[in-house]
Enzyme design. Structure first.
Site, PDB file in Angstrom:
ATOM      1  CG  HIS A   1      44.778  27.862  37.835  1.00  0.00           C
ATOM      2  ND1 HIS A   1      44.826  28.798  36.829  1.00  0.00           N
ATOM      3  CD2 HIS A   1      45.310  28.463  38.923  1.00  0.00           C
ATOM      4  CE1 HIS A   1      45.357  29.920  37.282  1.00  0.00           C
ATOM      5  NE2 HIS A   1      45.665  29.742  38.549  1.00  0.00           N
TER       6      HIS A   1
ATOM      7  CB  SER B   1      48.264  31.901  38.121  1.00  0.00           C
ATOM      8  OG  SER B   1      47.147  32.175  38.934  1.00  0.00           O
ATOM      9  CE1 TYR B   2      50.955  39.228  41.725  1.00  0.00           C
ATOM     10  CE2 TYR B   2      48.760  38.950  42.648  1.00  0.00           C
ATOM     11  CZ  TYR B   2      49.915  39.696  42.506  1.00  0.00           C
ATOM     12  OH  TYR B   2      50.020  40.918  43.119  1.00  0.00           O
TER      13      TYR B   2
ATOM     14  CG  ASP C   1      43.548  27.747  33.790  1.00  0.00           C
ATOM     15  OD1 ASP C   1      43.669  27.722  35.032  1.00  0.00           O
ATOM     16  OD2 ASP C   1      43.723  28.761  33.114  1.00  0.00           O
TER      17      ASP C   1
ATOM     18  CD1 TRP D   1      45.922  33.394  45.200  1.00  0.00           C
ATOM     19  CD2 TRP D   1      45.160  35.199  46.283  1.00  0.00           C
ATOM     20  NE1 TRP D   1      46.802  34.439  44.950  1.00  0.00           N
ATOM     21  CE2 TRP D   1      46.354  35.547  45.594  1.00  0.00           C
ATOM     22  CE3 TRP D   1      44.489  36.170  47.014  1.00  0.00           C
ATOM     23  CZ2 TRP D   1      46.888  36.838  45.645  1.00  0.00           C
ATOM     24  CZ3 TRP D   1      45.035  37.451  47.060  1.00  0.00           C
ATOM     25  CH2 TRP D   1      46.212  37.769  46.386  1.00  0.00           C
TER      26      TRP D   1
ATOM     27  CE1 TYR E   1      50.325  32.983  45.152  1.00  0.00           C
ATOM     28  CE2 TYR E   1      51.096  32.657  42.906  1.00  0.00           C
ATOM     29  CZ  TYR E   1      50.094  33.001  43.792  1.00  0.00           C
ATOM     30  OH  TYR E   1      48.850  33.368  43.316  1.00  0.00           O
TER      31      TYR E   1
END
Length: 583
Positions: A292, A120-121, A256, A167, A48
């Site tokens: 999240h 997350s990622y 989340d 996303w 990101y």
């Protein structure tokens, strides 16, 4: 070319080249203390934009103040890094994480001990990298993550549609910017289309068949939307927990999207077969009242959980540094394995394991006189034993008028908002069944797993059963505590669907996400049941056909049974409240 800029007691070197084994160069910013080194290092890998990283759990400046070098890197094909970006490039992420860890360990400013953090990622790449066993990786702190097998269980076989569309639009916007900077022509109409999806995903979410969603159909795009539904591109990473032998700090939020999966990952690591007690105790879990997001405030949905709900007040960054001190510096005192926040009581507690020792199961039976189809109906929750009444309630499902997503375990993307929101508007619909307890004489702390056992049938060859646990205060609101979903054809196996036979009663186990919530005296416990939760999940077409294949979706009637022979129940995990909880 990189630049080194002093910033108070921090030296920041921007755009540092990190070569991978195939010759591709990834770019990173290196944050270093001004004190003489070498120092242990913490690596953060993000898709990101490395210059945008600003997560509350642990930031580069926290690391430097704690005596660590922090390396924030753009993953392959993103930000300033070279290479081609492909959505969900999980195998490559594992390889690149290995190479990045070992590169960091070789630098003169690093003492050879490397940890990783991020959510997350950014957390998933840690699991992937740890599974490749880089020799210098000592510990990881993955937050808000999932894996292939855990996602099948948590999403109940349904597709997190809103999240996928948002996303993909978000990452496509950055991909277009990278291509434009490299001299490729970028269609302004495509950019505008992605921007509109970030504000409202519904044009793509409503489209049928899903495999032909048109918004992402344009020249040179590396993936077709339909490929994301067929398994050609795995949306969720698969890795082998058994191959990971380093300490982990898992961070989750009660709202989340990956709450259950993150906690399950901690349990998997702690309870690994053959793991000695000392090694098992190296794993830690933190769960707060969060959704999240990289930012972890106390205000979520319609609730303010007080000052203790802020990650800064709870010193989550300090807990990360203490974890890394123990495993990268061999320093610091032992910490409780589990720290969790009890919503409603608004306090942090510790435990030796999860679920906390001493939890007691409570079973609430569903019953009604056949009119449980709204909050004003007579659907009841009865503790301990079923009452005589009607044998079933009918729940109508109309795919043209699905129950809208309103709070819960969702990523706040597009028009969807997660967290504890009032369900009164959804509960007034005729296609939502409501079962409500009498007002509680004493408070109840529900801490741990929550599940619903349903005896149910449907008129279609497939159905979704969406369940929500709700806290009803005197005079309102009716706040969503936790939720879950099961797609009927995945009732026996998360990866081996079996169509249902119309009007045949099956026994379904619908797992909600775990929670820690205080129901106060005078409040009522409610269970909502519906056939949809859109656009958080895709609409069930009712055919049992492959995901994304159907151009039309059929209405259906779902029947919830509640007899002595076929009892439908709500199962809560509770802990005693010392002194009655102050109510």
């Amino acid at each position: 070319m990189s630049d080194t800029v002093p910033m108070h007691s921090v030296l920041i070197e921007s755009g540092v080249a990190v070569p991978m084994r195939d010759g591709t160069v990834l770019r990173a910013d290196v944050w270093r203390p001004t004190e003489p080194g070498p120092h242990p290092a913490i690596l953060i890998r993000t898709p990101y934009g490395r210059t945008l990283f600003n997560a509350d759990a642990l930031r580069p400046e926290h690391c430097v103040r704690g005596g660590y070098v922090c390396v924030v890197q753009d993953v392959r094909g993103r930000g300033g890094s070279d290479g081609d970006w492909v959505p969900f490039q999980w195998e490559q992420e594992g390889i690149d994480t290995y190479d990045s860890v070992e590169w960091v360990a070789e630098q003169s400013w690093c003492d050879g001990a490397v940890g990783m953090c991020g959510s997350s990622y950014l957390g998933i790449v840690q699991w992937l990298g740890a599974a490749t066993r880089p020799p210098h990786l000592r510990a990881i702190a993955p937050g808000m993550t999932t894996s292939g097998e855990l996602e099948l269980a948590e999403a109940g076989g349904a597709l997190r549609l809103n999240q996928l569309v948002y996303w993909l639009a978000l990452t496509t916007m950055e991909w277009l910017a990278v291509r434009q900077a490299a001299g490729h022509r970028v269609d302004p109409e495509v950019q505008q289309r992605m921007l509109e999806l970030l504000g409202d995903t519904s044009p793509a979410c409503w489209h049928l068949p899903l495999k032909t969603v048109p918004q992402f159909d344009f020249p040179d795009f590396p993936v077709q939307f339909g490929d994301l539904l067929t398994g050609a591109f795995s949306q969720v990473a698969a890795f082998d927990y058994d191959s990971i032998e380093i300490p982990t700090l898992s961070v989750a939020g009660w709202y989340d999207i990956y709450c259950g999966a993150t906690i399950a990952s901690y349990e998997r690591m702690r309870n690994m077969v053959g793991r000695d007690p000392e090694q098992a105790g190296a794993h830690r879990l933190i769960v707060g009242p969060w959704t999240h997001d990289g930012h972890l405030p106390a205000v979520q949905g319609q609730c303010n959980f007080g000052p203790h709900g802020y990650s800064s007040f709870a010193d989550v960054p300090g807990q990360h540094l203490a974890f890394f001190d123990a495993h990268l510096k061999n320093a610091g005192a032992a910490a409780p394995p589990v720290r969790y926040f009890v919503m409603g009581a608004n306090e942090w507690r510790t435990a030796a394991s999860w679920p906390p020792p001493g939890t007691e199961p409570k079973v609430w039976y569903l019953t009604s006189d056949g009119r449980a189809n709204s909050a004003a109906g007579d659907g009841r929750l009865v503790l301990g034993q079923p009452l005589a009444g009607a044998s079933e309630d009918a729940c109508h499902y109309d795919p043209e008028y699905p129950v809208p997503t309103h709070g819960g375990h969702v990523a706040s993307m597009g028009t969807v908002v997660g967290g504890p929101l009032d369900q009164v508007h959804n509960e007034a619909r005729s296609d939502v069944l409501c079962y409500t307890s009498e007002p509680l004489a004493d408070p109840i702390d529900t801490i741990g797993p929550v599940a619903v056992g349903l005896f149910a049938a449907t008129s279609a060859r497939d159905a979704d059963f969406v369940v929500k646990l709700v806290d009803v205060a005197p005079g309102g609101p009716a706040l969503l505590v936790t939720d879950g979903i099961l797609r009927a054809r995945y009732r026996d196996s998360g990866d081996d669907p079996t169509p249902t036979e119309p009007e045949t009663v099956y026994e379904f186990e619908v797992n909600m996400r775990p929670t820690a919530w205080r129901f106060h005296a005078g409040h009522r416990i409610r269970l909502d049941i519906a056939g949809s939760d859109f656009p958080q999940y895709d609409r069930n077409t009712g055919t049992g056909n492959a995901l994304g294949a159907d151009a039309e979706a059929m209405p259906a009637i779902h029947r919830i049974r509640h007899t002595s022979a076929q009892p439908s129940v709500l199962r809560l995990s509770t802990v005693p409240i010392a002194g009655g909880g102050g109510d």
